[in-house]
Design an enzyme around this catalytic site. Structure first.
Site, mmCIF file in Angstrom:
data_model
loop_
_atom_site.group_PDB
_atom_site.id
_atom_site.type_symbol
_atom_site.label_atom_id
_atom_site.label_comp_id
_atom_site.label_asym_id
_atom_site.label_seq_id
_atom_site.Cartn_x
_atom_site.Cartn_y
_atom_site.Cartn_z
ATOM 1 C CG PHE A 37 -1.484 1.233 1.700
ATOM 2 C CD1 PHE A 37 -2.139 2.095 0.836
ATOM 3 C CD2 PHE A 37 -1.373 1.583 3.046
ATOM 4 C CE1 PHE A 37 -2.671 3.297 1.297
ATOM 5 C CE2 PHE A 37 -1.908 2.769 3.514
ATOM 6 C CZ PHE A 37 -2.545 3.633 2.631
ATOM 7 C CB ILE A 38 3.252 2.717 2.449
ATOM 8 C CG1 ILE A 38 2.172 2.918 3.521
ATOM 9 C CG2 ILE A 38 4.247 3.886 2.478
ATOM 10 C CD1 ILE A 38 2.677 2.947 4.955
ATOM 11 C CG ASP B 262 6.321 -6.563 -2.687
ATOM 12 O OD1 ASP B 262 6.008 -5.451 -2.230
ATOM 13 O OD2 ASP B 262 5.875 -7.641 -2.218
ATOM 14 N N GLY C 46 2.111 -7.735 -0.635
ATOM 15 C CA GLY C 46 2.041 -6.758 -1.730
ATOM 16 C C GLY C 46 1.173 -7.299 -2.868
ATOM 17 C CE1 TYR D 137 4.465 -3.757 11.967
ATOM 18 C CE2 TYR D 137 3.924 -2.029 13.545
ATOM 19 C CZ TYR D 137 4.191 -2.432 12.256
ATOM 20 O OH TYR D 137 4.215 -1.499 11.241
ATOM 21 C CB ILE E 173 -18.581 3.045 16.006
ATOM 22 C CG1 ILE E 173 -18.638 3.840 14.688
ATOM 23 C CG2 ILE E 173 -17.810 3.825 17.077
ATOM 24 C CD1 ILE E 173 -19.307 5.196 14.796
#
Ligand code: UD2
Length: 321
Positions: free
Chosen positions: A19-20, A39, A44, A155, A215
């Protein structure tokens, strides 16, 4: 590269199909760089590269940067001016479920990037760190030095460890290291497939399908949502701006936005939208996370330009198209 007469600086981007990464490729190409994207397509996606692959100055290498020797061989061949290291295990949940894989993809791979840079005389590394390096209650807004409380996930720990590994390499071997602590990044091509995907990607998908969003909790929890367009611009600055010193910087807007506010903005953009569903707060959910953007402003001359209203407008338009 394929064009020996090409004097454009070459930038090697790991995680180029993410994405980035896919936005970073395009921003680097626009800035006049040649890009070698790496990649392994674990997370990806090929369609993310559609636009970059049309550019003559973009080359794709399908390879796994966590395999010893792989990136070193590519760097030795293409001799990049900078490496942008975005390849990672990106899911916090996955890092909790498989800390061994997290170590391999988020720590060991970083060491291999540092070593590849050292062996090939690469001058600069830009690293995708995260707001997840900050522990609970570390600060409001979070400053780069707010590291007294430890990260709360494998992480976050791996991202913090990687920053240290890279800075140690940089100091020892004369490589400029720029660690970007990304806050909640959102924008086109973000994958909404996991229930733990970023809230904006999930909301965009649900609103565009005419379904109610969910939510969790009272919706007054806040995050610092930064557009992937701003993030890509910050990476280009860090990779190309002359005279930068090593260091870590938040990449954020400095503006807290609540989940209720996100739902309200989407609701105003999508005619006839359903009312949100309410569910109990997620266990372990943090209440507020907002970054102090001043160091990136001072170091890079970077300031976020996309207000969240504009970013959600882009997504609502994209999805409807
Ligand atoms: C994500 C990561 C976190 C860290 C951070 C980066 C997860 C679960 N957490 O957390 O570890 O990397 O990003 O700053 O991957 N929400 C809803 N409805 C939904 C989805 C989410 O109300 O459908 C809420 C959620 O409970 C939270 C907020 O929206 O309060 C943001 O959720 P998120 O998962 O997008 O991001 P965050 O910051 O909790």
């Amino acid at each position: 590269m394929h064009n020996p007469g090409n004097r454009r600086p070459v930038v090697l981007v790991t995680g180029a199909a993410g994405f980035i990464g896919s936005h970073v490729n395009e921003a680097l190409l626009r800035a006049g760089c040649a890009v070698v994207g790496v990649d392994n397509f674990r997370t990806g996606r090929r369609e993310n590269l559609r636009s970059a692959l049309e550019a003559p100055d973009f080359t794709l290498r399908e390879a796994d940067v966590a395999e010893p020797g792989v990136l070193a061989a590519i760097a030795a061949e293409v001799r990049p001016a900078a490496i942008v290291h975005l390849a990672a295990l990106v899911s916090v949940q996955e890092s909790v479920a498989d800390p061994d894989l997290n170590f391999r993809l988020n720590v060991q791979a970083t060491h291999l990037v540092a070593e590849a840079a050292r062996a090939s005389g690469v001058a600069r590394i830009v690293f995708a760190s995260s707001a997840a390096v900050y522990g609970e209650g570390a600060g409001e807004p979070l400053r780069e030095s707010d590291l007294r409380t430890p990260p709360i996930s494998p992480y976050g720990a791996a991202k913090l460890a990687s920053e240290s590994l890279l800075l140690g390499h940089g100091a020892s071997y004369g490589i400029t290291i720029r660690c970007h602590r990304f806050f909640n990044v959102y924008g086109p091509r973000q994958d909404p497939r996991s229930p733990y995907s970023g809230v904006i990607s999930l909301f965009a998908r649900e609103f565009s399908a005419g379904r109610p969003v969910t939510i969790y909790g009272d919706g007054e929890q806040t995050r610092d949502f930064v557009s992937v367009h701003d993030v890509a611009r910050a990476v280009v600055l860090a990779a190309t701006r002359p005279g930068l010193a090593s260091g870590a910087a938040n990449i954020c807007t400095g503006r807290p936005i609540s989940v209720n506010r996100l739902a309200a903005i989407f609701g105003s953009l999508v005619p006839g939208a359903s009312a949100p569903r309410r569910e109990p707060a997620r266990p372990g959910d943090i209440r507020h996370s907002v970054g102090d953007p001043s160091r990136a402003a001072a170091d890079l001359g970077f300031g976020a330009e996309w207000a969240v209203e504009k970013g959600l407008g882009e997504l609502a338009g994209t999805r409807a198209a």
